[in-house]
Design an enzyme around this catalytic site. Structure first.
Site, PDB file in Angstrom:
ATOM      1  N   ASP A  47       0.848  -1.191   0.000  1.00 26.18           N
ATOM      2  CA  ASP A  47       0.000   0.000   0.000  1.00 26.18           C
ATOM      3  C   ASP A  47       0.883   1.241   0.000  1.00 26.18           C
ATOM      4  O   ASP A  47       1.644   1.471   0.940  1.00 26.18           O
ATOM      5  CB  ASP A  47      -0.886  -0.005   1.249  1.00 26.18           C
ATOM      6  CG  ASP A  47      -1.835   1.176   1.267  1.00 26.18           C
ATOM      7  OD1 ASP A  47      -2.903   1.068   0.627  1.00 26.18           O
ATOM      8  OD2 ASP A  47      -1.508   2.209   1.880  1.00 26.18           O
ATOM      9  N   TYR A  52       3.002   9.785  -0.302  1.00 25.44           N
ATOM     10  CA  TYR A  52       4.044   9.223   0.573  1.00 25.44           C
ATOM     11  C   TYR A  52       5.455   9.480   0.013  1.00 25.44           C
ATOM     12  O   TYR A  52       6.446   9.287   0.716  1.00 25.44           O
ATOM     13  CB  TYR A  52       3.860   7.706   0.765  1.00 25.44           C
ATOM     14  CG  TYR A  52       2.552   7.286   1.399  1.00 25.44           C
ATOM     15  CD1 TYR A  52       1.681   8.214   1.964  1.00 25.44           C
ATOM     16  CD2 TYR A  52       2.174   5.943   1.422  1.00 25.44           C
ATOM     17  CE1 TYR A  52       0.471   7.817   2.528  1.00 25.44           C
ATOM     18  CE2 TYR A  52       0.966   5.538   2.000  1.00 25.44           C
ATOM     19  CZ  TYR A  52       0.124   6.480   2.535  1.00 25.44           C
ATOM     20  OH  TYR A  52      -1.070   6.083   3.089  1.00 25.44           O
ATOM     21  N   LYS A  77      -2.621   5.886  -4.395  1.00 18.62           N
ATOM     22  CA  LYS A  77      -3.738   6.810  -4.138  1.00 18.62           C
ATOM     23  C   LYS A  77      -3.519   8.154  -4.825  1.00 18.62           C
ATOM     24  O   LYS A  77      -2.377   8.648  -4.877  1.00 18.62           O
ATOM     25  CB  LYS A  77      -3.902   7.033  -2.628  1.00 18.62           C
ATOM     26  CG  LYS A  77      -3.903   5.740  -1.838  1.00 18.62           C
ATOM     27  CD  LYS A  77      -4.138   5.918  -0.351  1.00 18.62           C
ATOM     28  CE  LYS A  77      -3.823   4.637   0.391  1.00 18.62           C
ATOM     29  NZ  LYS A  77      -2.434   4.518   0.836  1.00 18.62           N
ATOM     30  N   HIS A 110      -7.476   9.540  -2.254  1.00 15.87           N
ATOM     31  CA  HIS A 110      -6.864   9.483  -0.915  1.00 15.87           C
ATOM     32  C   HIS A 110      -7.773  10.056   0.175  1.00 15.87           C
ATOM     33  O   HIS A 110      -7.804   9.533   1.306  1.00 15.87           O
ATOM     34  CB  HIS A 110      -5.520  10.215  -0.922  1.00 15.87           C
ATOM     35  CG  HIS A 110      -4.559   9.717   0.107  1.00 15.87           C
ATOM     36  ND1 HIS A 110      -3.217   9.652  -0.093  1.00 15.87           N
ATOM     37  CD2 HIS A 110      -4.739   9.254   1.362  1.00 15.87           C
ATOM     38  CE1 HIS A 110      -2.620   9.170   0.979  1.00 15.87           C
ATOM     39  NE2 HIS A 110      -3.522   8.918   1.888  1.00 15.87           N
ATOM     40  N   SER A 200      -3.650   2.235   9.640  1.00 14.68           N
ATOM     41  CA  SER A 200      -3.153   2.438  11.011  1.00 14.68           C
ATOM     42  C   SER A 200      -3.746   1.394  11.972  1.00 14.68           C
ATOM     43  O   SER A 200      -4.245   1.744  13.043  1.00 14.68           O
ATOM     44  CB  SER A 200      -3.442   3.860  11.507  1.00 14.68           C
ATOM     45  OG  SER A 200      -2.897   4.816  10.643  1.00 14.68           O
TER      46      SER A 200
HETATM   47  N1  LIG Z   1      -5.401   6.245   3.515  1.00 17.73           N
HETATM   48  C1  LIG Z   1      -4.914   6.976   4.494  1.00 17.73           C
HETATM   49  O1  LIG Z   1      -5.267   8.158   4.677  1.00 17.73           O
HETATM   50  C2  LIG Z   1      -3.915   6.362   5.416  1.00 17.73           C
HETATM   51  C3  LIG Z   1      -3.585   7.004   6.623  1.00 17.73           C
HETATM   52  C4  LIG Z   1      -2.677   6.375   7.481  1.00 17.73           C
HETATM   53  C5  LIG Z   1      -2.121   5.154   7.117  1.00 17.73           C
HETATM   54  N2  LIG Z   1      -2.442   4.565   5.913  1.00 17.73           N
HETATM   55  C6  LIG Z   1      -1.847   3.263   5.499  1.00 17.73           C
HETATM   56  O2  LIG Z   1      -1.849   2.366   6.619  1.00 17.73           O
HETATM   57  C7  LIG Z   1      -0.506   1.964   6.901  1.00 17.73           C
HETATM   58  C8  LIG Z   1      -0.291   1.669   8.380  1.00 17.73           C
HETATM   59  O3  LIG Z   1      -0.611   2.746   9.187  1.00 17.73           O
HETATM   60  P1  LIG Z   1       0.498   3.565   9.991  1.00 17.73           P
HETATM   61  O4  LIG Z   1       1.626   3.859   9.092  1.00 17.73           O
HETATM   62  O5  LIG Z   1      -0.242   4.684  10.647  1.00 17.73           O
HETATM   63  O6  LIG Z   1       1.068   2.594  11.079  1.00 17.73           O
HETATM   64  P2  LIG Z   1       0.641   1.297  11.947  1.00 17.73           P
HETATM   65  O7  LIG Z   1       0.837   0.084  11.094  1.00 17.73           O
HETATM   66  O8  LIG Z   1      -0.668   1.521  12.606  1.00 17.73           O
HETATM   67  O9  LIG Z   1       1.781   1.380  13.068  1.00 17.73           O
HETATM   68  C9  LIG Z   1       3.145   1.456  12.714  1.00 17.73           C
HETATM   69  C10 LIG Z   1       3.994   1.512  13.955  1.00 17.73           C
HETATM   70  O10 LIG Z   1       3.950   0.245  14.617  1.00 17.73           O
HETATM   71  C11 LIG Z   1       5.285  -0.274  14.701  1.00 17.73           C
HETATM   72  N3  LIG Z   1       5.195  -1.730  14.518  1.00 17.73           N
HETATM   73  C12 LIG Z   1       4.762  -2.402  13.426  1.00 17.73           C
HETATM   74  N4  LIG Z   1       4.760  -3.721  13.648  1.00 17.73           N
HETATM   75  C13 LIG Z   1       5.229  -3.909  14.912  1.00 17.73           C
HETATM   76  C14 LIG Z   1       5.468  -5.040  15.698  1.00 17.73           C
HETATM   77  N5  LIG Z   1       5.227  -6.272  15.243  1.00 17.73           N
HETATM   78  N6  LIG Z   1       5.965  -4.868  16.953  1.00 17.73           N
HETATM   79  C15 LIG Z   1       6.215  -3.614  17.436  1.00 17.73           C
HETATM   80  N7  LIG Z   1       5.999  -2.495  16.717  1.00 17.73           N
HETATM   81  C16 LIG Z   1       5.510  -2.640  15.466  1.00 17.73           C
HETATM   82  C17 LIG Z   1       6.073   0.417  13.647  1.00 17.73           C
HETATM   83  O11 LIG Z   1       7.441   0.442  13.986  1.00 17.73           O
HETATM   84  P3  LIG Z   1       8.651   0.722  12.978  1.00 17.73           P
HETATM   85  O12 LIG Z   1       8.101   1.464  11.797  1.00 17.73           O
HETATM   86  O13 LIG Z   1       9.608   1.512  13.800  1.00 17.73           O
HETATM   87  O14 LIG Z   1       9.225  -0.586  12.560  1.00 17.73           O
HETATM   88  C18 LIG Z   1       5.446   1.802  13.662  1.00 17.73           C
HETATM   89  O15 LIG Z   1       5.954   2.570  14.733  1.00 17.73           O
HETATM   90  C19 LIG Z   1       0.301   3.169   6.375  1.00 17.73           C
HETATM   91  O16 LIG Z   1       1.672   2.874   6.277  1.00 17.73           O
HETATM   92  C20 LIG Z   1      -0.391   3.427   5.073  1.00 17.73           C
HETATM   93  O17 LIG Z   1      -0.008   2.488   4.100  1.00 17.73           O
HETATM   94  C21 LIG Z   1      -3.340   5.154   5.083  1.00 17.73           C
END
Ligand SMILES: NC(=O)c1ccc[n+]([C@@H]2O[C@H](COP(=O)([O-])OP(=O)(O)OC[C@H]3O[C@@H](n4cnc5c(N)ncnc54)[C@H](OP(=O)(O)O)[C@@H]3O)[C@@H](O)[C@H]2O)c1
Length: 268
Positions: A47, A52, A77, A110, A200
């Site tokens: 994704d 990004y 997106k 997006h 997230s």
């Molecule tokens: N459409 C939208 O508007 C939108 C908005 C937000 C997000 N997204 C998508 O959703 C994805 C995920 O959301 P997000 O980036 O907010 O983050 P998330 O996946 O909710 O959380 C990421 C955090 O968790 C940590 N982490 C991941 N796996 C872990 C594990 N097994 N043990 C301990 N810590 C762990 C990561 O650490 P490290 O990175 O330090 O390894 C990072 O600090 C985004 O990357 C994006 O692709 C889309």
């Protein structure tokens, strides 16, 4: 095994049940490394988004690993502030060029409004979103996109697209976690046949501080990330965990266990 499981979208396209998130991975070396870890761990769904700033790094990682294009599901997106028919086509072309691909598996609007307006949403962008969506439908019909959808859209935003075009989006990607199950919007999407993707799913790291997750972690002998991601899957949503660490990435796709019904339902 979760690595080989798919949801089927409302147009018959199969989508891997879990995707690798890449928001905030902006460093070229880190991005390429993370994508390689994800591919090695068994992720077949990535994704990203124009916003990004890492589409070209992902493209390079896929090229360097000689990943067969057909074996991988790529989502990107359309920037929240880029709206309209011609703009959408132009942006789409930039995205596939950056990714080094001929087509996208999934392309999403997006957000319904540019980010600075998302809080109060006083300015109505419905007509521009409809125009963007019409462009996406035409690219879909031309075979350049296998599925199309939206992100951060509410019921009213989606209804407007459907009534203007007669096309039901395949996906709505929204913020969703066990502590934020988005029941009404998720039910609405389910009734319409729209798959909900959970962005997230680890609350961008905040979930690791929740006491209830500590209890479940001990009970199941799994990590908090695994509990949350398993919950999202049991809730029939598609989680998109992000990490840059090899061991976390491997952990995030190691989800072949079950949560008891009471524990699952305790969040609803
Ligand atoms: N459409 C939208 O508007 C939108 C908005 C937000 C997000 N997204 C998508 O959703 C994805 C995920 O959301 P997000 O980036 O907010 O983050 P998330 O996946 O909710 O959380 C990421 C955090 O968790 C940590 N982490 C991941 N796996 C872990 C594990 N097994 N043990 C301990 N810590 C762990 C990561 O650490 P490290 O990175 O330090 O390894 C990072 O600090 C985004 O990357 C994006 O692709 C889309």
């Amino acid at each position: 095994m979760i690595k080989n499981e798919f949801y089927t979208l409302n147009n018959g396209v199969n989508i891997p049940k879990i995707g690798f998130g890449t928001w905030q991975i902006t460093n070229k070396k880190v991005a390429k490394e993370a994508v390689k870890y994800a591919l090695n761990a068994g992720f077949t769904h990535i994704d990203t988004a124009a916003a990004y700033g890492n589409e070209s790094y992902i493209g390079e990682a896929l090229k360097e690993t000689k990943t067969d294009r057909k074996s991988i599901f790529i989502t990107s997106k359309l920037r929240a502030e880029k709206k309209g028919y011609d703009v959408a086509v132009e942006e789409f072309n930039k995205t596939i060029k950056n990714l080094g691909t001929e087509y996208l598996d999934l392309y999403l609007i997006h957000a319904p409004s540019p980010w600075p307006e998302m809080r109060d949403r006083k300015i109505d962008h419905t007509e521009e979103n409809i125009a963007s969506f019409k462009a996406m439908i035409d690219l879909y019909k031309a075979g350049k996109i296998k599925a199309i959808g939206v992100s951060n859209f509410n019921e009213k935003d989606i209804d407007a697209l459907i009534s203007a075009t007669g096309f039901i989006p395949q996906v709505n990607q929204i913020f969703l976690s066990p502590f934020n199950p988005q029941k009404d919007l998720k039910n609405y999407c389910e009734k319409k046949g729209i798959l909900v993707e959970a962005y997230s799913p680890l609350e961008t790291g905040k979930i690791f501080k929740k006491e209830k997750m500590e209890e479940l972690k001990t009970k199941y002998n799994k990590t908090i990330a695994q509990i949350s991601l398993r919950w999202c899957l049991d809730y029939n949503t598609l989680p998109l965990p992000k990490s840059t660490h090899k061991e976390y990435i491997e952990n995030d796709i190691d989800l072949d266990f079950t949560l008891e019904k009471d524990d699952f339902e305790s969040f609803l």
